[in-house]
Write an enzyme that holds these catalytic residues in place. Structure first.
Site, short mmCIF file in Angstrom:
data_model
loop_
_atom_site.label_atom_id
_atom_site.label_comp_id
_atom_site.label_asym_id
_atom_site.label_seq_id
_atom_site.Cartn_x
_atom_site.Cartn_y
_atom_site.Cartn_z
N LYS A 43 45.07 21.72 67.03
CA LYS A 43 46.40 21.10 66.69
C LYS A 43 47.60 21.22 66.14
CE LYS A 43 46.51 15.83 67.49
NZ LYS A 43 46.72 15.60 69.34
N THR A 64 41.76 18.64 70.24
CA THR A 64 42.04 18.52 69.90
C THR A 64 42.36 17.39 68.91
OG1 THR A 64 44.09 17.74 70.61
CG2 THR A 64 43.76 19.98 71.06
N ASP A 65 42.46 16.04 69.03
CA ASP A 65 42.27 14.93 68.89
C ASP A 65 41.15 14.84 67.08
OD1 ASP A 65 43.13 11.79 67.76
OD2 ASP A 65 41.28 11.50 67.83
N PHE A 111 78.68 46.75 50.35
CA PHE A 111 78.04 47.62 52.10
C PHE A 111 79.29 48.73 52.42
CE2 PHE A 111 76.51 47.89 56.65
CZ PHE A 111 75.64 48.63 56.28
N ARG A 159 81.28 41.63 48.20
CA ARG A 159 81.57 41.39 49.47
C ARG A 159 80.04 39.76 49.36
NH1 ARG A 159 77.04 43.08 53.96
NH2 ARG A 159 75.54 43.61 52.33
N VAL A 176 71.47 45.23 51.78
CA VAL A 176 70.38 43.94 51.99
C VAL A 176 68.66 44.91 52.11
CG1 VAL A 176 68.99 41.94 53.23
CG2 VAL A 176 71.57 42.27 53.00
N GLN A 177 68.09 46.09 52.74
CA GLN A 177 67.83 46.75 52.82
C GLN A 177 67.21 47.77 51.40
OE1 GLN A 177 69.95 46.63 54.64
NE2 GLN A 177 69.39 47.81 56.44
N ASN A 179 71.55 37.56 57.33
CA ASN A 179 72.52 37.89 56.85
C ASN A 179 73.39 36.11 57.36
OD1 ASN A 179 73.23 40.49 58.22
ND2 ASN A 179 73.31 40.37 55.42
N HIS A 188 76.83 34.91 56.79
CA HIS A 188 78.01 35.68 57.23
C HIS A 188 78.93 34.75 56.31
CE1 HIS A 188 76.69 39.45 58.41
NE2 HIS A 188 76.32 39.03 59.48
#
Length: 295
Positions: free
Chosen positions: A11, A58-59, A159, A176, A227-228, A254, A256
């Site tokens: 579920k 699943t109920d 960057f 930036r 970012v890395q 990102n 942007h």
């Protein structure tokens, strides 16, 4: 001859809300979560020969989710997921794995006239606390996380120095806007039983709080070269803060914000150091991922 090499069912999108009422103080604590529970085991005949005798409806799984939320604490979610998964294995001998995914919504207590209100809350963004549990007869594998935490800073990100070739049009930048939606997980060392999860219960809330603080503090304060580099620093600090974790992942898309050249209108300067008005972008976007493990 075809055969079932892997199968699971259950579920999904079970919405659960629980309120805890402290009778002594009158203070309420609320938890809203979305639960997915998928089972694995000796169920292949339900696919290959239409044998429903091996199928837990699943109920019934949905009802189990509700009843276990009534019978047990739902905080921390790692503990609730362990209770739920273990119950399913204890109840159904032919089920060998219970996969539990939980997403906890963010309700924050209101502060009215400088005082925390005992029973009123507000939705504090779309960020969620996440848990993935794989409960087997050999042990419990837990993965905790943060998802949907949208962050932005208007400077302090660069960057440059990246590969340039005949297809490169992106200019280098030393300043930036940096914005992303944080998706981070940390995987715990396997625990042998629910009792072991209970013994370690205090570590789960602390790790989540530490990971969230580390993510935001590093994002805000670091003069980010990429970012890395920033996400690796975040992950390393989480490993230090939660010594019983094995690895940390980040996925940072990102978000942007592009400068708009307005020089065509009366020579208005709106690029580089003069940029004030930007155009938020939706897609395409960069997506950076990393998994950092202990050596």
């Amino acid at each position: 001859m075809p055969f079932v090499s892997a199968a699971r069912y259950g579920k999904d999108n079970v919405r659960v809300y629980k309120v805890h009422r402290d009778e002594k103080t009158g203070i309420h604590t609320v938890t809203e979560m979305v639960v997915c529970c998928l089972l694995e085991g000796d169920i292949e005949t339900s696919y290959t020969v239409a044998d429903n005798s091996v199928v837990v409806a699943t109920d019934s799984i949905k009802n189990t989710i509700y009843i276990k939320a009534k019978e047990h604490p739902v905080n921390p979610p790692e503990l609730y997921a362990s209770y739920l998964g273990q119950h399913l294995l204890d109840t159904y001998a032919h089920i060998h794995v219970a996969n539990i995914n939980i997403s906890v919504k963010r309700w924050t207590r209101m502060v009215v006239d400088g005082k925390e209100h005992p029973h009123s809350f507000y939705r504090d963004g779309e960020e969620t606390r996440t848990v993935e549990a794989r409960v087997t007869r050999e042990g419990i594998e837990l993965k905790s996380g943060i998802a949907g935490l949208l962050v932005l800073k208007s400077t302090g990100s660069a960057f440059h120095g990246f590969v340039r070739d005949e297809f490169t049009t992106l200019p280098e930048t030393w300043d930036r806007i940096l914005s992303t939606e944080v998706d981070s997980t940390w995987s715990w060392n396997t625990l042998p039983s629910v009792a072991a999860v209970e013994e370690k219960v205090s570590q789960f809330d602390k790790a989540w709080e530490d990971a969230r603080k580390i993510t935001m503090k590093t994002f805000a304060e670091e003069d980010s070269p990429s970012v890395q580099a920033t996400m690796y620093k975040m992950a390393s600090q989480i490993l230090d803060a939660a010594p019983e974790t094995a690895k940390v992942t980040y996925a940072l898309p990102n978000k942007h914000y592009f400068e708009i050249d307005l020089s065509w209108h009366k020579g208005i300067k709106n690029t580089g150091k003069d940029a004030e008005v930007y155009a938020p972008q939706t897609n395409p976007n960069g997506l950076i991922k990393v998994e950092v493990s202990r050596s």
